[in-house]
Design a protein around this motif. Structure first.
Motif, mmCIF file in Angstrom:
data_model
loop_
_atom_site.group_PDB
_atom_site.id
_atom_site.type_symbol
_atom_site.label_atom_id
_atom_site.label_comp_id
_atom_site.label_asym_id
_atom_site.label_seq_id
_atom_site.Cartn_x
_atom_site.Cartn_y
_atom_site.Cartn_z
ATOM 1 N N GLY A 40 -0.313 0.201 -19.412
ATOM 2 C CA GLY A 40 0.340 0.943 -20.488
ATOM 3 C C GLY A 40 1.843 0.775 -20.506
ATOM 4 N N PRO A 41 2.595 1.881 -20.563
ATOM 5 C CA PRO A 41 4.048 1.789 -20.672
ATOM 6 C C PRO A 41 4.716 1.268 -19.397
ATOM 7 N N TYR A 42 3.943 1.128 -18.335
ATOM 8 C CA TYR A 42 4.504 0.653 -17.066
ATOM 9 C C TYR A 42 4.306 -0.837 -16.869
ATOM 10 N N ILE A 43 3.932 -1.534 -17.941
ATOM 11 C CA ILE A 43 3.649 -2.967 -17.854
ATOM 12 C C ILE A 43 4.838 -3.751 -17.323
ATOM 13 N N LYS A 44 6.032 -3.374 -17.684
ATOM 14 C CA LYS A 44 7.225 -4.092 -17.226
ATOM 15 C C LYS A 44 7.250 -4.169 -15.695
ATOM 16 N N TYR A 45 6.960 -3.056 -15.053
ATOM 17 C CA TYR A 45 7.016 -2.998 -13.593
ATOM 18 C C TYR A 45 5.835 -3.731 -12.965
ATOM 19 N N PHE A 46 4.662 -3.632 -13.582
ATOM 20 C CA PHE A 46 3.499 -4.381 -13.099
ATOM 21 C C PHE A 46 3.779 -5.881 -13.202
ATOM 22 N N LEU A 47 4.343 -6.308 -14.329
ATOM 23 C CA LEU A 47 4.639 -7.720 -14.538
ATOM 24 C C LEU A 47 5.671 -8.222 -13.537
ATOM 25 N N GLU A 48 6.709 -7.434 -13.297
ATOM 26 C CA GLU A 48 7.737 -7.836 -12.329
ATOM 27 C C GLU A 48 7.158 -8.035 -10.937
ATOM 28 N N GLU A 49 6.233 -7.176 -10.537
ATOM 29 C CA GLU A 49 5.668 -7.238 -9.189
ATOM 30 C C GLU A 49 4.523 -8.239 -9.059
ATOM 31 N N LEU A 50 3.682 -8.354 -10.106
ATOM 32 C CA LEU A 50 2.460 -9.145 -10.009
ATOM 33 C C LEU A 50 2.491 -10.464 -10.752
ATOM 34 N N GLY A 51 3.340 -10.566 -11.761
ATOM 35 C CA GLY A 51 3.319 -11.750 -12.621
ATOM 36 C C GLY A 51 2.063 -11.751 -13.483
ATOM 37 N N ASN A 52 1.969 -12.722 -14.374
ATOM 38 C CA ASN A 52 0.816 -12.796 -15.262
ATOM 39 C C ASN A 52 -0.475 -13.080 -14.498
ATOM 40 N N GLY A 53 -0.394 -13.890 -13.455
ATOM 41 C CA GLY A 53 -1.584 -14.174 -12.653
ATOM 42 C C GLY A 53 -2.122 -12.920 -11.989
ATOM 43 N N PRO A 109 5.624 -19.610 -20.743
ATOM 44 C CA PRO A 109 5.863 -18.298 -20.129
ATOM 45 C C PRO A 109 7.269 -17.779 -20.408
ATOM 46 N N VAL A 110 7.607 -17.641 -21.679
ATOM 47 C CA VAL A 110 8.959 -17.282 -22.068
ATOM 48 C C VAL A 110 9.132 -15.781 -22.253
ATOM 49 N N PHE A 111 8.090 -15.111 -22.732
ATOM 50 C CA PHE A 111 8.240 -13.729 -23.163
ATOM 51 C C PHE A 111 7.176 -12.856 -22.507
ATOM 52 N N GLY A 112 7.460 -12.411 -21.290
ATOM 53 C CA GLY A 112 6.620 -11.448 -20.590
ATOM 54 C C GLY A 112 5.170 -11.836 -20.442
ATOM 55 N N TRP A 113 4.291 -10.933 -20.861
ATOM 56 C CA TRP A 113 2.854 -11.094 -20.686
ATOM 57 C C TRP A 113 2.179 -11.802 -21.861
ATOM 58 N N GLU A 114 2.930 -12.340 -22.788
ATOM 59 C CA GLU A 114 2.347 -12.991 -23.958
ATOM 60 C C GLU A 114 1.399 -14.151 -23.631
ATOM 61 N N PRO A 115 1.621 -14.894 -22.525
ATOM 62 C CA PRO A 115 0.671 -15.974 -22.226
ATOM 63 C C PRO A 115 -0.735 -15.507 -21.856
ATOM 64 N N ILE A 116 -0.930 -14.233 -21.500
ATOM 65 C CA ILE A 116 -2.269 -13.775 -21.117
ATOM 66 C C ILE A 116 -2.906 -12.864 -22.165
ATOM 67 N N PHE A 117 -2.211 -12.583 -23.256
ATOM 68 C CA PHE A 117 -2.759 -11.717 -24.305
ATOM 69 C C PHE A 117 -3.217 -12.576 -25.470
ATOM 70 N N GLU A 118 -4.531 -12.604 -25.671
ATOM 71 C CA GLU A 118 -5.113 -13.438 -26.728
ATOM 72 C C GLU A 118 -5.544 -12.580 -27.910
ATOM 73 N N HIS A 119 -5.206 -13.050 -29.095
ATOM 74 C CA HIS A 119 -5.618 -12.408 -30.346
ATOM 75 C C HIS A 119 -6.213 -13.498 -31.222
ATOM 76 N N GLU A 120 -7.487 -13.333 -31.558
ATOM 77 C CA GLU A 120 -8.193 -14.276 -32.442
ATOM 78 C C GLU A 120 -8.032 -15.735 -31.998
ATOM 79 N N GLY A 121 -8.263 -15.985 -30.708
ATOM 80 C CA GLY A 121 -8.324 -17.356 -30.203
ATOM 81 C C GLY A 121 -7.025 -17.963 -29.708
ATOM 82 N N GLU A 122 -5.918 -17.301 -29.919
ATOM 83 C CA GLU A 122 -4.624 -17.807 -29.455
ATOM 84 C C GLU A 122 -3.903 -16.717 -28.672
#
Length: 183
Positions: free
Chosen positions: A77-90, A138-151
């Motif tokens: 949720g709203p804590y994604i920034k901190y999860f991403l910083e610690e864990l990365g997209n993987g 991998p330019v903008f946060g978690w965008e590489p792992i969020f898929e919407h309608e096939g992309e």
């Protein structure tokens, strides 16, 4: 309306917001280090907006993005920034390994205040998708792992993303409010 201060330290958000709103709403970006409270998306955005309006002493808009995993009861949720910083997209992707449900929502919450004595207003957008292995730059946060309608959002052309994203939806609601004279 006079120029509004968009409080963000993220240059990618400034680029996207300018691409979406064009010249319809004059903004200037300003990075401020405002502590974030814990709470709901709306509570966090309102509090940040109140503090920013006091610092700037004028109209401000702030943005808070969230990534909600359905299998994890909408966390991080709203804590994604901190999860991403610690864990990365993987690492974010690994959080969902035990679950069949990979659905997720990208949520953007804008809060606007016309000044330090005005109560912030909330404008929110939500994009449904799912979490996948990283694809795209991998330019903008978690965008590489969020898929919407096939992309993934990272794979999408900017023009396409800026016509459907959670940020686009929230800004459309804000622009609609502005078009009604703020009613």
């Amino acid at each position: 309306m006079r120029t509004c201060t968009f409080v963000t330290g993220n240059p990618n958000k400034v680029i996207e917001v300018n691409a979406i709103i064009g010249d319809s709403f004059p903004i200037r970006a300003l990075a401020l280090d405002i502590p974030e409270i814990q709470g709901s998306l709306e509570d966090i955005a309102r509090d940040k907006c109140r503090r920013a309006a006091q610092i700037v002493n004028g109209p401000v808009i702030v943005e808070d993005s969230a990534l909600e995993f359905h299998a994890m009861n909408r966390l991080p949720g709203p804590y994604i920034k901190y999860f991403l910083e610690e864990l990365g997209n993987g690492g974010l992707n690994k959080l969902l390994v035990p679950y069949e449900d990979k659905r997720a929502d990208a949520v953007c919450t804008f809060a606007f205040s016309s000044g330090p004595t005005s109560e912030p207003l909330i404008f929110q957008g939500r994009l449904h998708g799912k979490i996948v292995a990283a694809r795209g730059p991998p330019v903008f946060g978690w965008e590489p792992i969020f898929e919407h309608e096939g992309e993934t959002l990272a794979e999408m052309a900017h023009e396409k993303k800026n016509k459907l994203s959670h940020r686009y939806q929230a800004l459309c609601r804000f622009q609609e409010w502005l078009a009604t004279g703020g009613k």
